[in-house]
Design a protein around this motif. Sequence first.
Motif, PDB file in Angstrom:
ATOM      1  N   LEU A 256      80.239-104.283  23.091  1.00 21.61           N
ATOM      2  CA  LEU A 256      79.211-103.555  23.830  1.00 21.61           C
ATOM      3  C   LEU A 256      79.787-102.820  25.026  1.00 21.61           C
ATOM      4  O   LEU A 256      80.638-103.350  25.744  1.00 21.61           O
ATOM      5  N   LYS A 257      79.282-101.617  25.226  1.00 21.59           N
ATOM      6  CA  LYS A 257      79.542-100.893  26.471  1.00 21.59           C
ATOM      7  C   LYS A 257      78.322-101.090  27.370  1.00 21.59           C
ATOM      8  O   LYS A 257      77.194-100.815  26.954  1.00 21.59           O
ATOM      9  N   LEU A 258      78.563-101.586  28.573  1.00 23.27           N
ATOM     10  CA  LEU A 258      77.487-101.869  29.503  1.00 23.27           C
ATOM     11  C   LEU A 258      77.548-100.940  30.701  1.00 23.27           C
ATOM     12  O   LEU A 258      78.626-100.475  31.099  1.00 23.27           O
ATOM     13  N   LYS A 259      76.402-100.685  31.283  1.00 22.22           N
ATOM     14  CA  LYS A 259      76.337 -99.865  32.489  1.00 22.22           C
ATOM     15  C   LYS A 259      77.125-100.533  33.610  1.00 22.22           C
ATOM     16  O   LYS A 259      77.097-101.748  33.770  1.00 22.22           O
ATOM     17  N   ASP A 260      77.832 -99.720  34.371  1.00 24.13           N
ATOM     18  CA  ASP A 260      78.584-100.188  35.544  1.00 24.13           C
ATOM     19  C   ASP A 260      79.744-101.096  35.190  1.00 24.13           C
ATOM     20  O   ASP A 260      80.291-101.783  36.064  1.00 24.13           O
ATOM     21  N   LEU A 261      80.144-101.152  33.918  1.00 24.67           N
ATOM     22  CA  LEU A 261      81.305-101.930  33.521  1.00 24.67           C
ATOM     23  C   LEU A 261      82.296-100.993  32.836  1.00 24.67           C
ATOM     24  O   LEU A 261      81.968-100.383  31.817  1.00 24.67           O
ATOM     25  N   PRO A 262      83.504-100.822  33.366  1.00 24.79           N
ATOM     26  CA  PRO A 262      84.434 -99.822  32.828  1.00 24.79           C
ATOM     27  C   PRO A 262      85.006-100.166  31.460  1.00 24.79           C
ATOM     28  O   PRO A 262      85.425 -99.270  30.723  1.00 24.79           O
ATOM     29  N   GLU A 263      85.065-101.445  31.115  1.00 24.81           N
ATOM     30  CA  GLU A 263      85.657-101.866  29.850  1.00 24.81           C
ATOM     31  C   GLU A 263      84.597-102.422  28.901  1.00 24.81           C
ATOM     32  O   GLU A 263      83.646-103.069  29.340  1.00 24.81           O
ATOM     33  N   ALA A 264      84.783-102.154  27.605  1.00 20.38           N
ATOM     34  CA  ALA A 264      83.846-102.685  26.611  1.00 20.38           C
ATOM     35  C   ALA A 264      83.922-104.203  26.586  1.00 20.38           C
ATOM     36  O   ALA A 264      84.981-104.799  26.753  1.00 20.38           O
ATOM     37  N   LEU A 265      82.778-104.810  26.364  1.00 17.25           N
ATOM     38  CA  LEU A 265      82.654-106.263  26.412  1.00 17.25           C
ATOM     39  C   LEU A 265      82.622-106.825  24.996  1.00 17.25           C
ATOM     40  O   LEU A 265      81.885-106.345  24.137  1.00 17.25           O
ATOM     41  N   VAL A 266      83.438-107.853  24.748  1.00 19.49           N
ATOM     42  CA  VAL A 266      83.404-108.566  23.471  1.00 19.49           C
ATOM     43  C   VAL A 266      82.348-109.663  23.563  1.00 19.49           C
ATOM     44  O   VAL A 266      82.402-110.515  24.457  1.00 19.49           O
ATOM     45  N   VAL A 267      81.392-109.631  22.658  1.00 21.68           N
ATOM     46  CA  VAL A 267      80.271-110.572  22.674  1.00 21.68           C
ATOM     47  C   VAL A 267      80.468-111.634  21.598  1.00 21.68           C
ATOM     48  O   VAL A 267      80.702-111.317  20.431  1.00 21.68           O
ATOM     49  N   ASN A 268      80.380-112.886  22.007  1.00 18.31           N
ATOM     50  CA  ASN A 268      80.432-114.010  21.071  1.00 18.31           C
ATOM     51  C   ASN A 268      79.310-114.976  21.397  1.00 18.31           C
ATOM     52  O   ASN A 268      79.240-115.500  22.507  1.00 18.31           O
ATOM     53  N   TYR A 269      78.442-115.206  20.431  1.00 18.13           N
ATOM     54  CA  TYR A 269      77.307-116.108  20.618  1.00 18.13           C
ATOM     55  C   TYR A 269      77.194-116.977  19.378  1.00 18.13           C
ATOM     56  O   TYR A 269      77.220-116.476  18.247  1.00 18.13           O
ATOM     57  N   SER A 270      77.104-118.289  19.579  1.00 21.40           N
ATOM     58  CA  SER A 270      76.892-119.190  18.446  1.00 21.40           C
ATOM     59  C   SER A 270      76.123-120.412  18.909  1.00 21.40           C
ATOM     60  O   SER A 270      76.436-120.999  19.954  1.00 21.40           O
ATOM     61  N   PHE A 271      75.105-120.752  18.158  1.00 22.77           N
ATOM     62  CA  PHE A 271      74.299-121.950  18.406  1.00 22.77           C
ATOM     63  C   PHE A 271      73.814-122.041  19.849  1.00 22.77           C
ATOM     64  O   PHE A 271      73.850-123.090  20.485  1.00 22.77           O
ATOM     65  N   GLY A 272      73.373-120.888  20.397  1.00 22.94           N
ATOM     66  CA  GLY A 272      72.798-120.888  21.739  1.00 22.94           C
ATOM     67  C   GLY A 272      73.780-120.696  22.871  1.00 22.94           C
ATOM     68  O   GLY A 272      73.376-120.631  24.046  1.00 22.94           O
ATOM     69  N   ASN A 273      75.070-120.576  22.583  1.00 24.48           N
ATOM     70  CA  ASN A 273      76.086-120.434  23.620  1.00 24.48           C
ATOM     71  C   ASN A 273      76.668-119.034  23.612  1.00 24.48           C
ATOM     72  O   ASN A 273      77.125-118.548  22.570  1.00 24.48           O
TER      73      ASN A 273
END
Length: 296
Positions: A256-273
Amino acid sequence: MIPAFIITGYLGSGKTTLLLNTAKEHFSGKRVAVIVNELGEVGVDGRILKNAYSEVLELPEGCICCTMHTEFEKALTELKEKYNPELLLVETSGSAEPFPVMISLQNLGCVIEAVICLIDTKNFHLYSQDDTARHQIGSSNVLVLNKTDLVDEDTLKQVEDIVVSLWEKYLLRNLFTNEPVFKSFKLYKTSFGKLPDEVFSGVFALQEKLYHLNDKDHNHNHVQQVVYFDKPLDYEEFLNMVNNLPTNIIRLKGILKLKDLPEALVVNYSFGNLDTSYTLPHYEGRSFLVLIRSFN
């Protein structure tokens, strides 16, 4: 003969994080090729790992253990001819068993140094009854209790005892002799998939000649959905979306590219975490999230 490591483990157990840390700590300066197999048409892990390894080959459509024997062996042959890697790493899909990959690697003249299975100690109780997860454990000779920083000592000991008993019950056996393929296993307890040098030094090399096991049905109980974003998201908007996911979403990953963040973010979500601790400085693609839902 090319030495090869197979990285297996259930959805969200930390396979990609292990590969990222392994590249930094153990394989610096080596020609290391990675083959990534993911369900669905969007390869998240491959895009992330291209920032860490010399060569990454994605096999994102279908599962090696079910329908991709020919494609996998063809891709591996081309990889060896064009790139001549010193070492090969294969990351299986979280819903795949490693045995067919072992067969293909041996058929193509690779030496299987180890089959490494990651276990999510915090969420193991949520998937410990899954047949695929149990066969992943029984088909490995290096067991890694991962995310130990998220559990207490009692929970860790309980998971360790269950994993050891599952390894003994589901131990991979030679079809013709009924002898176990692995005479023993090594167990590690860690966080963020960090492992010592000995795991990658060849001390666990598989010597047994493998043969196909009894055929059995292998059904995937998961379905994937991909969501694209044309504009950067607000972080609070993203968190609100995660907090309101349907209960049958067991895995979420993406870039994901987020506002006000210069680098793309790697998202990892599993079982609520949720884990967003890794970024991609030079990512130029579209933002996207892959949602994996269970239909059990």
